[in-house]
Design a protein around this motif. Structure first.
Motif, PDB file in Angstrom:
ATOM      1  N   GLU A   1       0.771   7.059   0.618  1.00 25.03           N
ATOM      2  CA  GLU A   1       0.166   8.207   0.486  1.00 25.03           C
ATOM      3  C   GLU A   1      -1.465   7.629   0.735  1.00 25.03           C
ATOM      4  O   GLU A   1      -2.343   8.586   1.266  1.00 25.03           O
ATOM      5  N   LYS A   2      -1.696   6.371   0.975  1.00 25.84           N
ATOM      6  CA  LYS A   2      -3.007   5.810   1.290  1.00 25.84           C
ATOM      7  C   LYS A   2      -3.094   5.295   2.603  1.00 25.84           C
ATOM      8  O   LYS A   2      -4.024   4.750   2.999  1.00 25.84           O
ATOM      9  N   LEU A   3      -1.865   5.413   3.192  1.00 23.37           N
ATOM     10  CA  LEU A   3      -2.008   4.917   4.856  1.00 23.37           C
ATOM     11  C   LEU A   3      -2.798   5.971   5.418  1.00 23.37           C
ATOM     12  O   LEU A   3      -2.541   7.447   5.390  1.00 23.37           O
ATOM     13  N   PRO A   4      -3.708   5.822   6.504  1.00 27.28           N
ATOM     14  CA  PRO A   4      -4.129   6.731   7.107  1.00 27.28           C
ATOM     15  C   PRO A   4      -3.402   7.624   8.241  1.00 27.28           C
ATOM     16  O   PRO A   4      -2.403   7.152   8.614  1.00 27.28           O
TER      17      PRO A   4
ATOM     18  N   VAL B   1       0.737  -1.090  -0.021  1.00 24.42           N
ATOM     19  CA  VAL B   1       0.082   0.034   0.096  1.00 24.42           C
ATOM     20  C   VAL B   1       0.964   1.227  -0.100  1.00 24.42           C
ATOM     21  O   VAL B   1       1.802   1.256   0.782  1.00 24.42           O
TER      22      VAL B   1
ATOM     23  N   SER C   1     -11.956  -2.310   4.230  1.00 21.15           N
ATOM     24  CA  SER C   1     -11.418  -2.326   2.913  1.00 21.15           C
ATOM     25  C   SER C   1     -10.113  -2.804   2.561  1.00 21.15           C
ATOM     26  O   SER C   1      -9.829  -3.283   1.735  1.00 21.15           O
TER      27      SER C   1
END
Length: 791
Positions: A474-477, A471, A498
């Protein structure tokens, strides 16, 4: 004549005893440093001032990075040299050289991980400035070793060996070591796979955590029967004995200015790890006036602060609990050294490792086997063992060393996040505050993209379950300045459904309690944070007690111990105070309940590992208390069909009998049996412990699921050896009004006054001032050392 002979013998005995005492004391006092002496270090460019406070914590003031990191290496070695060497040996798979035959299987597993080889790749990818810092640190460690010669800490003398020079790559090895020790691993997923195969999907459902029922977020099938490798499990257990385990839990939280009495953020972090001697962390304050000013905890063997604060920001970590390793049941031809993949045979890569063993004249030459995914971690050629290979993030890309330096020098959220990108092999929720009033939290790590959830073994004869990348960062929370005015994490679930990150999050008992306390007042102070750090109220108990009170009504029992004990439990408020009786009744009842719940299904081969785990039995008990018709309740070995109520009452009676058998009475207080146990790796030898004072015990409050944890294995009640490895409260309005405490002390030398000098305060709920300004440091210093350029 007889009188003269007797007197002569008496004199000889006295001399022998005195000589033995002085010899033992000489060994015990070996390598004790003088913290107020001036030391000449060859290679140092300019004088370095070192002020140590009353706890022995050094404040290091240098004029340049070369001298700062060289001084850090020297001072760390003064306090923790044997610990540094031990962890180095774990990372290299070289425990057999000092512990002998009993460590061979552990070394075999560790060699398969190829941590040094991976570290060499990371080292080669670093820029020159970072390699220089690590080299300067190594120079400081080696200056210490050269200075000491044979006068080394007692562990080297007891085990009869001399440490090798420190190389900068040894510091890089610590990243691989941390990544492996944070991995939930083979044991957990092997257990889940076996439950699925032996008992079926209905049993597996309650064996796994029910995340639909535990929605508290940080950011709001195999074709062959698997047979576990018991030798591998024993090797994992031995590694856990000699090296700190890093995977049990942590807390962090922070409030923004609008929820702070100071009008500025307040921050707290306590990383829950193994509690042993020496402690995992070494505290230090590093300063280059006008360039660098950072304080916090360092991992012995590394030059950088891992969690702490500088002049601008503070940060601290909790484990994401990432499932960073997957396991594949392989089809292997052991004669031709090949494995089946997508209908074809592929050659196994074979690497021969040389393992030297203390007490043996010749080294062992051990072949290691690798598929395209990674090492075959189980033994080959054993009919009772399924060959299993492993894909692990610890063998991939990583820039954690650079990330730590980036945190140490960051001045704002953007620079902090840029540094956090480097955490790849180690996955953390890193909380953040700054002096400008901002708060945030960022998830880090390489999260594999998978075709299916990885909590069971995958079939290895296909590439269908190979990882499809990671992942993107940038898509890590993350969260930044949330409207609620606080951020928090406690190893609870990170993502929504998700994306599969892990099945092995901790249940949300601690995070619920933390958020209850954060929301209980409009504004909080550092004293409120201290009370939170030492809170012993159990959300788990609050969840279980209503049902327990219903089933275990005092009136359901005849007069006697059971009725009295039921009355004590019914009146309990869920607080694990040391002077309370109910926590012991509650814990022992659940302990017997878990045994009655699972021993018949898991059998003698699986139940001991399940019982000794920290997470698996928590999941099962949580699910059964929620669904009292679970298939686990019925005893497969009896003709009758057991019920939840009947099983709980049976477990309660057995708990009373067990306590009476073990302690003589059922009504002992929690603190009289729940012991904070600090053990040195050599302290398992009782004679060494008695002679050198290696271990220590203290009555402890709290429990496995409280915010202030003193955790224990059900297999060894109630000896607590997991908990907060440090506690920090950072006040961005005034860094000098910050606080911290370690669970034992700064020094790893048992004869040092700073070996255990923080332990009583730690267990009593106290913290120490963690000062930052130079004027206050100088005025409060107990010791002052100067490190001078060598003669």
């Amino acid at each position: 004549m007889i009188k003269k002979i007797f007197l002569g013998l008496l004199v000889i005995v006295v001399l022998l005893v005195a000589g033995g005492y002085f010899y033992v004391n000489h060994i015990r006092q070996a390598a004790l440093p003088d913290f107020s002496a001036d030391i000449h270090l060859p290679g140092l460019k300019a004088p370095v001032e070192v002020y140590r406070d009353s706890l022995g914590v050094p404040h290091i003031i240098a004029r340049n990075e070369h001298d700062l990191y060289m001084a850090t290496g020297y001072l760390e070695a003064q306090d923790r040299m044997w610990q540094m060497d031990l962890v180095r040996r774990v990372a290299q798979g070289r425990l057999s050289e000092i512990f002998g035959d009993k460590a061979i299987e552990a070394d075999k597993l560790l060699r398969k991980l190829r941590i040094p080889q991976t570290s060499e790749r990371w080292w080669n990818n670093m820029d020159d400035s970072m390699r220089n810092r690590l080299q300067w640190y190594a120079d400081g460690v080696n200056a210490y070793l050269h200075e000491r010669g044979d006068d080394l800490p007692m562990e080297f003398r007891i085990l009869s060996y001399t440490p090798e020079p420190w190389k900068p790559q040894h510091s890089v090895n610590l990243v691989g070591y941390m990544s492996w020790m944070l991995e939930t691993g083979y044991k957990t997923e092997a257990m889940a796979t076996l439950v699925n195969q032996r008992l079926g999907a209905d049993y597996l459902k309650d064996f796994l955590p029910d995340w639909d029922a535990n929605k508290v977020l940080v950011y709001r099938n195999i074709p062959q029967a698997v047979k576990p490798d018991t030798v591998l499990l024993q090797a994992v257990a031995l590694i856990r004995q000699v090296a700190p385990e890093l995977s049990n839990g942590s807390n962090n939280w922070a409030v923004a200015g609008k929820k702070s009495v100071t009008g500025k953020p307040i921050f707290s972090n306590d990383m829950h790890l193994h509690l042993g001697l020496p402690g995992i962390w070494w505290r230090a304050h590093q300063m280059i006036p006008g360039k660098l000013n950072v304080t916090g905890v360092l991992l012995p063997g590394s030059p950088f602060v891992v969690a702490g604060h500088n002049e601008h920001i503070a940060w601290g970590m909790t484990n994401v609990m990432l499932d960073g390793a997957d396991f594949y049941a392989e089809t292997i031809d052991t004669v031709k050294h090949r494995y089946k993949l997508n209908g074809q045979w592929k050659p196994l890569k074979v690497i021969k490792e040389t393992i030297r063993v203390k007490g043996r004249d010749k080294p062992l030459i051990v072949p290691m086997y690798y598929t395209h995914r990674g090492p075959v971690i189980t033994r080959l050629g054993q009919v009772d063992v399924t060959p299993v290979s492993m894909r692990w993030i610890g063998n991939g890309e990583d820039h954690a060393i650079e990330a730590l330096y980036g945190f140490d020098t960051a001045e704002n959220w953007e620079e902090f996040r840029q540094a956090a990108r480097g955490f790849m092999a180690v996955s953390q929720n890193i909380a953040y505050v700054d002096t400008e009033g901002n708060i945030g939290i960022q998830c880090t790590g390489h999260v594999p993209v998978r075709k299916a959830a990885g909590y069971l073994f995958y079939p290895g004869d296909t590439t269908a379950y190979d990882w499809q990348g990671f992942v993107p960062f940038e898509k890590l929370p993350y969260e930044y300045n949330p409207e609620r005015g606080y951020i928090s994490s406690a190893n609870n679930k990170t993502f929504a459904d998700s994306l599969y990150v892990t099945e092995w999050y901790d249940l949300p008992y601690r995070i619920i309690r933390i958020r209850q306390m954060l929301e209980s007042k409009e504004k909080l102070s550092t004293e409120d944070f201290r009370r939170m750090l030492y809170d012993h109220k159990s959300v788990r108990a609050a969840r279980f007690l209503p049902l327990m009170r219903k089933v275990l009504k005092p009136g359901n029992f005849e007069k006697g111990d059971a009725r009295k004990a039921a009355s004590v439990l019914a009146a309990w408020d869920g607080d694990y105070r040391r002077d309370a009786q109910a926590p012991l009744l509650f814990e022992e009842t659940l302990r017997q309940f878990i045994r009655n719940l699972a021993a018949d299904e898991l059998g003698k081969d699986l139940f001991p590992a399940f019982f000794a785990s920290f997470l698996m039995h928590k999941y099962l008990t949580d699910n059964v208390f929620r669904d009292t018709s679970s298939v686990w309740i019925d005893n497969r070995n009896t003709a009758d069909k057991e019920t939840f109520s009947g099983l709980l009452r049976q477990s309660f009676r057995e708990a009373i009998d067990s306590l009476k058998s073990r302690y003589g009475t059922w009504d002992k207080t929690w603190g009289s049996v729940h012991i904070y146990h600090l053990e040195h790796p050599l302290g398992k030898v009782k004679l060494l412990d008695r002679i050198f004072g290696l271990n220590a015990d203290f009555p402890a409050p709290g429990g496995v699921n409280t915010v202030n944890p003193f955790s224990f294995s059900l297999a060894h009640p109630y000896m607590a050896d997991f908990g907060a490895s440090e506690k920090h409260i950072f006040n961005t309005a005034d860094w000098d009004a910050s606080y911290s405490v370690l669970p034992a002390g700064e020094s790893g030398l048992p004869a040092s006054p700073h070996y255990l000098d923080q332990a009583r305060a730690y267990v009593a709920g106290k913290v120490f001032p963690d000062i930052f300004s130079l004027s206050l440091i100088k005025s409060k210093a107990r010791y002052h050392m100067r490190l001078l350029p060598g003669k």
